[in-house]
Design a protein around this motif. Sequence first.
Motif, PDB file in Angstrom:
ATOM      1  N   GLU A 125      -0.207  18.644   4.647  1.00 55.74           N
ATOM      2  CA  GLU A 125      -0.734  18.385   5.989  1.00 55.74           C
ATOM      3  C   GLU A 125      -1.680  17.191   6.022  1.00 55.74           C
ATOM      4  OE1 GLU A 125      -4.002  20.663   4.023  1.00 55.74           O
ATOM      5  OE2 GLU A 125      -1.813  20.807   3.974  1.00 55.74           O
ATOM      6  N   MET A 126      -2.181  16.759   4.875  1.00 55.18           N
ATOM      7  CA  MET A 126      -3.114  15.632   4.807  1.00 55.18           C
ATOM      8  C   MET A 126      -2.411  14.277   4.823  1.00 55.18           C
ATOM      9  SD  MET A 126      -6.171  16.763   4.931  1.00 55.18           S
ATOM     10  CE  MET A 126      -7.058  15.257   4.494  1.00 55.18           C
ATOM     11  N   ASP A 127      -1.110  14.230   4.615  1.00 55.76           N
ATOM     12  CA  ASP A 127      -0.419  12.945   4.491  1.00 55.76           C
ATOM     13  C   ASP A 127      -0.612  12.050   5.716  1.00 55.76           C
ATOM     14  OD1 ASP A 127       1.348  11.191   2.895  1.00 55.76           O
ATOM     15  OD2 ASP A 127       2.664  11.454   4.633  1.00 55.76           O
ATOM     16  N   VAL A 128      -0.346  12.559   6.892  1.00 58.47           N
ATOM     17  CA  VAL A 128      -0.480  11.741   8.108  1.00 58.47           C
ATOM     18  C   VAL A 128      -1.951  11.421   8.373  1.00 58.47           C
ATOM     19  CG1 VAL A 128      -0.129  11.708  10.617  1.00 58.47           C
ATOM     20  CG2 VAL A 128       1.703  12.504   9.116  1.00 58.47           C
ATOM     21  N   ILE A 129      -2.840  12.354   8.093  1.00 53.41           N
ATOM     22  CA  ILE A 129      -4.280  12.116   8.275  1.00 53.41           C
ATOM     23  C   ILE A 129      -4.732  10.973   7.377  1.00 53.41           C
ATOM     24  CG2 ILE A 129      -6.576  13.136   7.919  1.00 53.41           C
ATOM     25  CD1 ILE A 129      -5.206  15.861   8.693  1.00 53.41           C
ATOM     26  N   ALA A 183       4.200   2.110   4.238  1.00 47.24           N
ATOM     27  CA  ALA A 183       5.292   2.869   4.854  1.00 47.24           C
ATOM     28  C   ALA A 183       4.741   3.825   5.914  1.00 47.24           C
ATOM     29  CB  ALA A 183       6.070   3.646   3.802  1.00 47.24           C
ATOM     30  N   THR A 184       5.274   3.726   7.120  1.00 44.07           N
ATOM     31  CA  THR A 184       4.782   4.504   8.248  1.00 44.07           C
ATOM     32  C   THR A 184       5.104   5.995   8.116  1.00 44.07           C
ATOM     33  OG1 THR A 184       6.770   4.062   9.532  1.00 44.07           O
ATOM     34  CG2 THR A 184       4.924   2.569   9.836  1.00 44.07           C
ATOM     35  N   ARG A 185       4.291   6.789   8.770  1.00 44.89           N
ATOM     36  CA  ARG A 185       4.486   8.235   8.874  1.00 44.89           C
ATOM     37  C   ARG A 185       4.711   8.569  10.332  1.00 44.89           C
ATOM     38  NH1 ARG A 185       2.991   6.491   3.872  1.00 44.89           N
ATOM     39  NH2 ARG A 185       2.301   8.142   2.517  1.00 44.89           N
ATOM     40  N   ASP A 186       5.345   9.702  10.577  1.00 42.27           N
ATOM     41  CA  ASP A 186       5.539  10.175  11.954  1.00 42.27           C
ATOM     42  C   ASP A 186       4.245  10.739  12.511  1.00 42.27           C
ATOM     43  OD1 ASP A 186       8.218   9.492  11.907  1.00 42.27           O
ATOM     44  OD2 ASP A 186       8.807  11.441  11.090  1.00 42.27           O
ATOM     45  N   VAL A 209       0.858  -1.183   0.000  1.00 36.72           N
ATOM     46  CA  VAL A 209       0.000   0.000   0.000  1.00 36.72           C
ATOM     47  C   VAL A 209       0.896   1.235   0.000  1.00 36.72           C
ATOM     48  CG1 VAL A 209      -1.826   1.245   1.223  1.00 36.72           C
ATOM     49  CG2 VAL A 209      -1.738  -1.272   1.315  1.00 36.72           C
ATOM     50  N   SER A 210       0.577   2.180  -0.836  1.00 35.17           N
ATOM     51  CA  SER A 210       1.297   3.451  -0.827  1.00 35.17           C
ATOM     52  C   SER A 210       0.301   4.566  -1.102  1.00 35.17           C
ATOM     53  CB  SER A 210       2.435   3.453  -1.843  1.00 35.17           C
ATOM     54  OG  SER A 210       1.956   3.175  -3.136  1.00 35.17           O
ATOM     55  N   SER A 211       0.632   5.739  -0.602  1.00 34.60           N
ATOM     56  CA  SER A 211      -0.212   6.905  -0.842  1.00 34.60           C
ATOM     57  C   SER A 211       0.654   8.147  -0.897  1.00 34.60           C
ATOM     58  CB  SER A 211      -1.286   7.051   0.246  1.00 34.60           C
ATOM     59  OG  SER A 211      -0.704   7.299   1.513  1.00 34.60           O
ATOM     60  N   TRP A 212       0.160   9.131  -1.608  1.00 33.08           N
ATOM     61  CA  TRP A 212       0.812  10.436  -1.665  1.00 33.08           C
ATOM     62  C   TRP A 212      -0.271  11.502  -1.697  1.00 33.08           C
ATOM     63  CZ3 TRP A 212      -0.594  13.416  -5.779  1.00 33.08           C
ATOM     64  CH2 TRP A 212      -1.051  12.749  -6.934  1.00 33.08           C
ATOM     65  N   VAL A 213       0.108  12.685  -1.255  1.00 34.83           N
ATOM     66  CA  VAL A 213      -0.754  13.853  -1.398  1.00 34.83           C
ATOM     67  C   VAL A 213       0.068  14.949  -2.066  1.00 34.83           C
ATOM     68  CG1 VAL A 213      -2.237  13.299   0.564  1.00 34.83           C
ATOM     69  CG2 VAL A 213      -0.227  14.749   0.910  1.00 34.83           C
ATOM     70  N   ARG A 214      -0.614  15.829  -2.757  1.00 33.94           N
ATOM     71  CA  ARG A 214       0.078  16.916  -3.445  1.00 33.94           C
ATOM     72  C   ARG A 214       0.752  17.826  -2.428  1.00 33.94           C
ATOM     73  NH1 ARG A 214      -3.856  19.472  -7.291  1.00 33.94           N
ATOM     74  NH2 ARG A 214      -2.082  20.806  -7.706  1.00 33.94           N
TER      75      ARG A 214
END
Length: 149
Positions: free
Chosen positions: A121-125, A146-149, A111-116
């Motif tokens: 600010e939406m990445d961790v959300i 991949a984990t986020r802080d 699973v992977s995700s990205w935001v523009r």
Amino acid sequence: MAALFVPADFEVPVSFEGPGFRLDPLGAEHNERDHDAWMSSIDHIRATPGFGPPRRWPQPMDLEANRTDLVDHANDFEKREGFTYSIMDGDDVIGCVYIYPSNDPGHDAAVSSWVRESRAEMDVIVYRSLTAWLAEAWPFESPDYATRD
């Protein structure tokens, strides 16, 4: 016959509502908005956990090449071989989520995700919301995201 990515009787979610965003299956109708989202954010996406080397994407491409890519993702969705969603805020594409079989024998999904970049600010959300959604709504036992802080 190859193993199924998801069980034949699994109802693949066609949407998800998260705090400040929703997911819609990615398709050619998102082409211009999707293209603008990632083309304006290439360096930002490459710095996002789960992207960057050895991945070859994102690399600049024109709208027609992007449309072809979106159609390929939509075909994977229809065939249940992979699931790509646009991350939407209203009518705006603010990112993308990919759910595909993992090549790592310790994981059943990659699973992977990205935001523009303008919506960083939406990445961790998105990450936190999708981690819970994957556990609750999907049949995976060990997704690699991949984990986020």
